[in-house]
Design a protein around this motif. Structure first.
Motif, short mmCIF file in Angstrom:
data_model
loop_
_atom_site.label_atom_id
_atom_site.label_comp_id
_atom_site.label_asym_id
_atom_site.label_seq_id
_atom_site.Cartn_x
_atom_site.Cartn_y
_atom_site.Cartn_z
N ALA A 1 34.70 42.84 44.23
CA ALA A 1 34.29 41.53 44.08
C ALA A 1 35.00 40.58 45.11
O ALA A 1 34.46 39.63 45.88
N TYR B 1 30.40 39.99 35.56
CA TYR B 1 30.24 41.62 35.73
C TYR B 1 30.84 42.28 36.82
O TYR B 1 31.24 43.22 36.77
N ALA B 2 30.82 41.53 38.04
CA ALA B 2 31.41 41.85 39.23
C ALA B 2 32.87 42.36 39.09
O ALA B 2 33.55 43.21 39.41
N TYR C 1 29.17 37.14 38.43
CA TYR C 1 30.81 37.43 38.92
C TYR C 1 31.37 37.88 37.71
O TYR C 1 32.40 38.55 37.83
N GLY D 1 33.51 45.03 36.99
CA GLY D 1 33.07 46.15 37.77
C GLY D 1 33.94 46.62 38.54
O GLY D 1 34.23 47.93 38.58
N ASN D 2 34.45 45.93 39.33
CA ASN D 2 35.41 46.43 40.48
C ASN D 2 35.97 45.17 41.02
O ASN D 2 35.35 44.63 42.18
#
Lengths: 340, 504
Positions: free
Chosen positions: A220, A211-212, A209, A215-216
């Motif tokens: 997410a 990273y998510a 999570y 990342g965006n």
């Protein structure tokens, strides 16, 4: 510099270097260059004793840097890590010293309470950051910059700017200078923290999570991830790690100081960026960040051995940070051109 | 209208990127006064071709001819000065600036070192009135709709004498009314002798405004056909190198009598995107939500999913009230929403395919062993799903930003296969997706419904809804205008309600 030389060539070796650069980033190149340069400059550099020294000295930065990495992964950063170190050190030392004065026989109660108080005080800064960033959408830059000033002010106010003495000697003996199975205690502590983080990041959904969210964040959220909760955890973990580093450093110095940690924000971000953590969030590996922090320790140690003045060392560190960012941009360009 | 010397031509144009030949020896020509459509699947080389025609990239081999003379555009500005302008999907506008400031950005009129604001205002007004664009020069671009922003972008092309206009999927985010306006403009421009290169995935548009069509495949020139000799099947065959067969698979039988899975009772969203929306969806159904862009169809579904706050009304899922719950709750109960804009809201572009596919499922039991992710299971499920969706290249550890648009869409759709899904909402599932992939996505939707899930297709592409849905709701200005099913679900019926007309 590695980026530039690699970029211009088109022969077999240059092409190989370039591909290595795109895959691994700039850190391996910097490490090789640093080791070569410093071992030429000083015979003592490549000795087991000195390398253990580097490891011991780098512990504090390493712990702070892996925390900083969490903030960077989620697309933010934490400029208050230095303050967290200082506040933890001051509060921890004050509590430890007063408990020790009240109960001179209960040494480990004093150490335990002091350590806990320091870590909690530092983490409180993280809670403030977390509330600002996660619930009021303050930019991490402003929030942590503001908290850096708040925390530093509190640390100075509590001590009047004077170092705090009176902690039990056992604290320094165990957590500052202690050695277990041939390895310094702080290195053990760092190792355990890194292991814990590694499991969190790469073996549990919660790690994914971080990273998510970086990342965006919108994606997410639509994937059912608690974006606020993740951000909240990020800044608290980051501060808790920095506070732990602050207590370990306090044990080493044997005093509580409001002036430690001033270079930590820059150095921890540098360690992450050199290790390939993206400033845009979502990219970066824990192992590499540990290596990045060790690299900075290595450079500082090498410069000390080569008798480079400490003022100049600061210049080198700043330059390294910028170089790492430039290299990251160059690398992105290579990746983009390979994509098209 | 046919001139002897083409306005713009390419001779053996080739572009190499490290490891890939993106364009291979393409000959192409554009005549004055024609609309020349470029057609090809994602990755066929259309974007590469226009990036060179517009001066954004330089060819590796071959050359471009302008009015019969070989030219080398050094930049987009250079190409624009020579009368070649492109309007890309991603606009080159500064949102904080006004129409006028954007139009002259980088080429400001000056008097000495000062801006000649009066001259620029006059010039802007002249261009806007010539194009019959109803825009105020002093308005900020960020306050404008996407269609209006596109008008600014087109107006910008008229700053210098324009003879070639390149339009890259210009209708992708326009309502059909706005698109019609654009087509009229195109007609008007061509009668003035401007040549237009037009890129689109939508066949009907090509037949509406195209004169000739050039098809590219795998970076190579395939054929150029006149609009009279072309029909849809022929073009698909040229694009894919083989017939795809019918675009739409045979739908599942309407599943009436099944258990109701989602009900909206008078739902309105904050800001009024959706107003007093009531609808009901049953298991095994494919439901279409039709309407113009901004008609509230998407907002109503986002509100049901928990991604948009609800100001009034109630949402029931599987018979239980879930008004105001979070997306996490919805997904935990088998209700998934996949957004229209995959880059903006759907995917983690910098993360690998595997993580993107499993993202919404990690909270579920099947993906965990205690507090840990069951990584072996994750790898297996991702591999199976990629296989089943024909992902190409099929490399689970590759980051998503390196995939083509159609394959990115597949990665996002894969989420609904990986979760235990009872209801999935697909918001514009085929935007920016080539014909071959589109077919695969339709197949996928039908399979999902046959597997017992309810599927809601929110789409501005009417043919999609007409051909796939068992039942459809038509939205207009936030309200549901009408509901059609079975034999009543026809183009005439739905279109009649698109613009809010009461029953005829």
């Amino acid at each position: 510099m590695a980026g530039a030389t690699v970029g211009s060539g088109s022969g077999g070796a240059a092409d190989l270097l370039r591909r290595l650069f795109v895959r691994l980033g700039i850190l391996p190149f910097l490490l090789v260059i640093a080791v070569i340069v410093f071992s030429l400059m000083s015979d003592n550099f490549l000795t087991g004793r000195n390398l253990m020294n580097v490891l011991r000295q780098s512990v504090y930065l390493t712990i702070v840097a892996v925390g900083q990495m969490l903030a960077l992964l989620t697309g933010g950063f934490d400029l208050s890590v230095g303050t967290v170190l200082a506040l933890a050190s001051v509060v921890g030392a004050l509590v430890m010293a007063s408990v020790h004065a009240a109960m001179p026989d209960a040494v480990f109660v004093a150490i335990g309470l002091g350590f806990l108080a320091g870590v909690l005080a530092g983490t409180a800064v993280g809670v403030a950051n977390a509330i600002g960033v996660a619930y009021f959408s303050v930019s991490p830059f402003m929030m942590s910059l503001g908290m850096a000033s708040v925390g530093f002010g509190i640390a100075l106010y509590l001590t009047g700017g004077v170092p705090v003495y009176g902690m039990p000697v056992e604290f320094g003996d165990v957590f500052g200078f202690g050695v277990i199975l041939g390895v310094p205690t702080p290195v053990w502590v760092a190792g355990l923290l890194i292991l814990f983080l590694w499991i969190l990041l790469y073996r549990t959904p919660y790690g994914r999570y971080f990273y998510a969210v970086g990342g965006n964040a919108k994606a997410a959220r639509l994937s059912g991830i608690d974006v606020r909760g993740t951000l909240f955890a990020t800044y608290i973990l980051c501060a808790a790690l920095a506070a732990t580093a602050g207590m370990l450093l306090t044990a080493r110095l044997d005093t509580g100081e409001a002036n430690i940690g001033a270079s930590m924000p820059l150095e921890s971000i540098a360690a992450c960026v050199i290790a390939g953590v993206s400033l845009r969030g979502g990219i970066g590996r824990l192992e590499n960040v540990v290596l990045g922090a060790l690299f900075i320790g290595l450079v500082q140690n090498g410069m000390n051995l080569a008798r480079i003045e400490s003022y100049l060392q600061t210049v080198v560190l700043g330059a390294l940070l910028i170089l790492a960012v430039v290299a990251d941009q160059v690398r992105l360009r290579y990746v983009a051109s390979a994509k098209n | 209208m046919v001139a002897s010397v083409p306005l713009l031509a390419t001779r053996n144009l080739t572009k190499d990127y490290p490891g890939v030949r993106a364009l291979d020896g393409v000959d192409f020509d554009l005549r004055a006064g024609e609309v020349h459509a470029l057609l090809g699947e994602n990755g066929a080389g259309k974007s590469t071709l226009i990036s060179m025609l517009s001066g954004a990239a330089a060819p590796s081999a071959g050359h471009i001819e302008r009015d019969g003379q070989a030219v080398a555009f050094s930049s987009v500005h250079d190409a624009r000065d020579r009368g070649v302008s492109a309007v890309f999907q991603e606009f080159s506008l500064i949102p904080q600036m006004t129409v006028e400031e954007n139009m002259f950005l980088g080429a400001e009129h000056r008097r000495g070192i000062f801006l000649d604001r009066a001259e620029m205002r006059r010039e802007t007004e002249r261009i806007l009135s010539e194009l019959a664009f109803d825009l105020k020069p002093g308005r900020k671009v960020r306050d404008m709709s996407r269609a209006e922003q596109q008008m600014v972008e087109i107006a910008k092309a008229f700053r210098s004498e324009l003879s070639v206009l390149i339009l890259d999927e210009p209708t992708a985010s326009l309502t059909s009314h706005e698109a019609e306006q654009l087509f009229r403009l195109a007609d008007d421009l061509t009668t003035r002798g401007v040549g237009i290169i037009y890129i689109t995935h939508r066949m009907e548009e090509i037949f509406r405004i195209g004169d000739r069509i050039t098809v590219l495949r795998d970076g190579r020139y395939v054929d150029t056909v006149g609009i009279d000799e072309a029909d849809e099947d022929r073009l698909v065959e040229l694009m894919t190198g083989s017939g795809v067969g019918a675009t739409f698979p045979a739908g599942a039988a309407a599943a009436s009598g099944q258990e109701e899975i989602l009900r909206l009772d008078g739902v309105s969203t904050h800001g009024g995107g959706a107003r007093d929306v009531s609808l009901s969806i049953r298991r095994g159904e494919i439901i279409g939500l039709a309407g113009l862009v901004g008609s509230g169809k998407s907002e109503a579904m986002r509100a049901a999913f928990g991604a948009l706050p609800i100001s009034a009304g109630r949402v029931f899922y599987k018979g239980e009230e879930v008004t105001g719950r979070s997306p996490g709750d919805a997904i935990g109960n088998g209700f998934l929403y996949l957004p229209a804009d995959r880059r903006e809201e759907g995917l983690l572009m910098v993360r690998p395919v595997r993580e993107n596919m499993s993202l919404a499922s990690l909270g579920g039991e099947r993906f965990r062993r205690g507090i840990f992710v069951d990584r072996a299971w994750e790898r297996r499920v991702v591999a199976e799903t990629s296989e089943c969706l024909n992902l190409s290249p099929n490399r689970p550890e590759m980051t998503v930003d390196r995939l083509s648009g159609g394959n990115q869409q597949k990665v996002m759709l894969a989420r609904s296969l990986i979760c235990d899904i009872d209801l999935v909402i697909l918001d514009e599932p085929t935007v920016g997706v080539d014909v071959g992939t589109r077919h695969a996505i339709y197949r996928f939707i039908v399979d999902l419904a046959e597997g017992g899930a309810a599927v809601v297709i929110v789409s501005s592409d009417l043919s999609e809804i007409l051909n796939l849905a068992d039942r459809a709701y038509v939205f207009h200005r936030g309200h549901i205008q009408a509901e059609f099913c079975g034999g009543d679900l026809t183009e005439e019926n739905v279109l009649a309600r698109f613009f809010g007309k009461e029953s005829a």
